[in-house]
Design a protein around this motif. Structure first.
Motif, PDB file in Angstrom:
ATOM      1  N   UNK A   7       0.845  -1.202   0.000  1.00 57.75           N
ATOM      2  CA  UNK A   7       0.000   0.000   0.000  1.00 57.75           C
ATOM      3  C   UNK A   7       0.874   1.243   0.000  1.00 57.75           C
ATOM      4  N   UNK A   8       0.274   2.320  -0.456  1.00 61.07           N
ATOM      5  CA  UNK A   8       0.888   3.635  -0.323  1.00 61.07           C
ATOM      6  C   UNK A   8      -0.195   4.549   0.237  1.00 61.07           C
ATOM      7  N   UNK A   9       0.138   5.296   1.269  1.00 60.22           N
ATOM      8  CA  UNK A   9      -0.838   6.201   1.878  1.00 60.22           C
ATOM      9  C   UNK A   9      -1.321   7.226   0.849  1.00 60.22           C
ATOM     10  N   UNK A  10      -2.520   7.777   1.042  1.00 59.55           N
ATOM     11  CA  UNK A  10      -3.077   8.723   0.065  1.00 59.55           C
ATOM     12  C   UNK A  10      -2.147   9.869  -0.319  1.00 59.55           C
ATOM     13  N   UNK A  11      -1.376  10.382   0.598  1.00 63.13           N
ATOM     14  CA  UNK A  11      -0.446  11.468   0.290  1.00 63.13           C
ATOM     15  C   UNK A  11       0.956  10.938  -0.026  1.00 63.13           C
ATOM     16  N   UNK A  12       1.087   9.610  -0.129  1.00 62.78           N
ATOM     17  CA  UNK A  12       2.354   9.005  -0.532  1.00 62.78           C
ATOM     18  C   UNK A  12       3.310   8.666   0.586  1.00 62.78           C
ATOM     19  N   UNK A  13       2.964   8.983   1.817  1.00 59.89           N
ATOM     20  CA  UNK A  13       3.879   8.709   2.930  1.00 59.89           C
ATOM     21  C   UNK A  13       3.071   8.180   4.100  1.00 59.89           C
ATOM     22  N   UNK A  14       3.301   7.007   4.612  1.00 55.82           N
ATOM     23  CA  UNK A  14       4.382   6.069   4.301  1.00 55.82           C
ATOM     24  C   UNK A  14       4.003   5.055   3.216  1.00 55.82           C
ATOM     25  N   UNK A  15       4.984   4.216   2.904  1.00 57.52           N
ATOM     26  CA  UNK A  15       4.813   3.114   1.961  1.00 57.52           C
ATOM     27  C   UNK A  15       4.810   1.835   2.791  1.00 57.52           C
ATOM     28  N   UNK A  16       3.822   0.961   2.580  1.00 60.17           N
ATOM     29  CA  UNK A  16       3.767  -0.297   3.327  1.00 60.17           C
ATOM     30  C   UNK A  16       4.264  -1.424   2.428  1.00 60.17           C
ATOM     31  N   UNK A  17       5.265  -2.165   2.920  1.00 59.94           N
ATOM     32  CA  UNK A  17       5.839  -3.272   2.159  1.00 59.94           C
ATOM     33  C   UNK A  17       5.819  -4.538   3.004  1.00 59.94           C
ATOM     34  N   UNK A  18       5.865  -5.677   2.322  1.00 53.93           N
ATOM     35  CA  UNK A  18       6.044  -6.952   3.007  1.00 53.93           C
ATOM     36  C   UNK A  18       7.493  -7.355   2.801  1.00 53.93           C
ATOM     37  N   UNK A  19       8.186  -7.600   3.899  1.00 54.43           N
ATOM     38  CA  UNK A  19       9.591  -7.985   3.856  1.00 54.43           C
ATOM     39  C   UNK A  19       9.806  -9.114   4.855  1.00 54.43           C
ATOM     40  N   UNK A  20      10.381 -10.206   4.392  1.00 52.47           N
ATOM     41  CA  UNK A  20      10.694 -11.362   5.256  1.00 52.47           C
ATOM     42  C   UNK A  20       9.487 -11.847   6.069  1.00 52.47           C
ATOM     43  N   UNK A  21       8.286 -11.764   5.453  1.00 48.75           N
ATOM     44  CA  UNK A  21       7.096 -12.301   6.091  1.00 48.75           C
ATOM     45  C   UNK A  21       6.353 -11.353   7.014  1.00 48.75           C
ATOM     46  N   UNK A  22       6.763 -10.100   7.125  1.00 49.41           N
ATOM     47  CA  UNK A  22       6.022  -9.156   7.947  1.00 49.41           C
ATOM     48  C   UNK A  22       5.806  -7.845   7.207  1.00 49.41           C
ATOM     49  N   UNK A  23       4.838  -7.065   7.690  1.00 49.65           N
ATOM     50  CA  UNK A  23       4.527  -5.783   7.060  1.00 49.65           C
ATOM     51  C   UNK A  23       5.357  -4.691   7.715  1.00 49.65           C
ATOM     52  N   UNK A  24       5.863  -3.806   6.882  1.00 49.09           N
ATOM     53  CA  UNK A  24       6.731  -2.732   7.349  1.00 49.09           C
ATOM     54  C   UNK A  24       6.304  -1.438   6.668  1.00 49.09           C
ATOM     55  N   UNK A  25       6.181  -0.384   7.443  1.00 51.09           N
ATOM     56  CA  UNK A  25       5.879   0.933   6.887  1.00 51.09           C
ATOM     57  C   UNK A  25       7.169   1.737   6.831  1.00 51.09           C
ATOM     58  N   UNK A  26       7.446   2.295   5.664  1.00 51.28           N
ATOM     59  CA  UNK A  26       8.683   3.033   5.440  1.00 51.28           C
ATOM     60  C   UNK A  26       8.336   4.426   4.933  1.00 51.28           C
ATOM     61  N   UNK A  27       8.942   5.424   5.520  1.00 49.99           N
ATOM     62  CA  UNK A  27       8.737   6.799   5.059  1.00 49.99           C
ATOM     63  C   UNK A  27       9.409   6.999   3.707  1.00 49.99           C
ATOM     64  N   UNK A  28       8.899   7.965   2.931  1.00 49.02           N
ATOM     65  CA  UNK A  28       9.478   8.250   1.618  1.00 49.02           C
ATOM     66  C   UNK A  28      10.948   8.635   1.738  1.00 49.02           C
ATOM     67  N   UNK A  29      11.294   9.361   2.789  1.00 47.98           N
ATOM     68  CA  UNK A  29      12.688   9.768   2.973  1.00 47.98           C
ATOM     69  C   UNK A  29      13.602   8.556   3.159  1.00 47.98           C
ATOM     70  N   UNK A  30      13.107   7.512   3.812  1.00 46.93           N
ATOM     71  CA  UNK A  30      13.892   6.281   3.974  1.00 46.93           C
ATOM     72  C   UNK A  30      13.887   5.478   2.684  1.00 46.93           C
ATOM     73  N   UNK A  31      12.740   5.468   1.982  1.00 42.19           N
ATOM     74  CA  UNK A  31      12.600   4.700   0.747  1.00 42.19           C
ATOM     75  C   UNK A  31      13.563   5.189  -0.340  1.00 42.19           C
ATOM     76  N   UNK A  32      13.933   6.457  -0.298  1.00 41.66           N
ATOM     77  CA  UNK A  32      14.881   7.012  -1.276  1.00 41.66           C
ATOM     78  C   UNK A  32      16.270   6.403  -1.134  1.00 41.66           C
ATOM     79  N   UNK A  33      16.569   5.808   0.019  1.00 35.05           N
ATOM     80  CA  UNK A  33      17.872   5.203   0.269  1.00 35.05           C
ATOM     81  C   UNK A  33      17.915   3.721  -0.080  1.00 35.05           C
ATOM     82  N   UNK A  34      16.786   3.161  -0.531  1.00 30.45           N
ATOM     83  CA  UNK A  34      16.710   1.742  -0.877  1.00 30.45           C
ATOM     84  C   UNK A  34      16.636   1.646  -2.400  1.00 30.45           C
TER      85      UNK A  34
END
Length: 76
Positions: free
Chosen positions: A46-73
């Motif tokens: 998922x992505x929040x309506x205003x784009x922050x945060x981004x929800x991802x599934x990683x290693x079997x769990x859900x993780x919310x990542x801010x756009x500022x952190x996502x730019x480093x991945x």
């Protein structure tokens, strides 16, 4: 010249692989502590309506990542 895609550029429903992490030492360490390391697959849930945060599934769990952190991945 091609630019490296980051997690911020991924669309909902994409499954991507982490190719590189960037950022200052403490930011990079925080991302790695959340289980996001080179070679890890991420599913964009998922992505929040205003784009922050981004929800991802990683290693079997859900993780919310801010756009500022996502730019480093960087993804492939």
């Amino acid at each position: 010249m091609t630019t490296q895609r980051t997690l911020r550029d991924a669309a909902i429903g994409d499954t991507v692989t982490v190719s590189k992490l960037s950022g200052a030492g403490h930011i990079k360490r925080r991302i790695m502590d959340m289980g996001v390391t080179k070679g890890t697959q991420l599913f964009i849930r998922k992505v929040a309506p205003l784009g922050d945060p981004i929800e991802v599934t990683v290693r079997g769990y859900e993780l919310s990542i801010r756009k500022s952190e996502a730019e480093n991945i960087h993804i492939s």
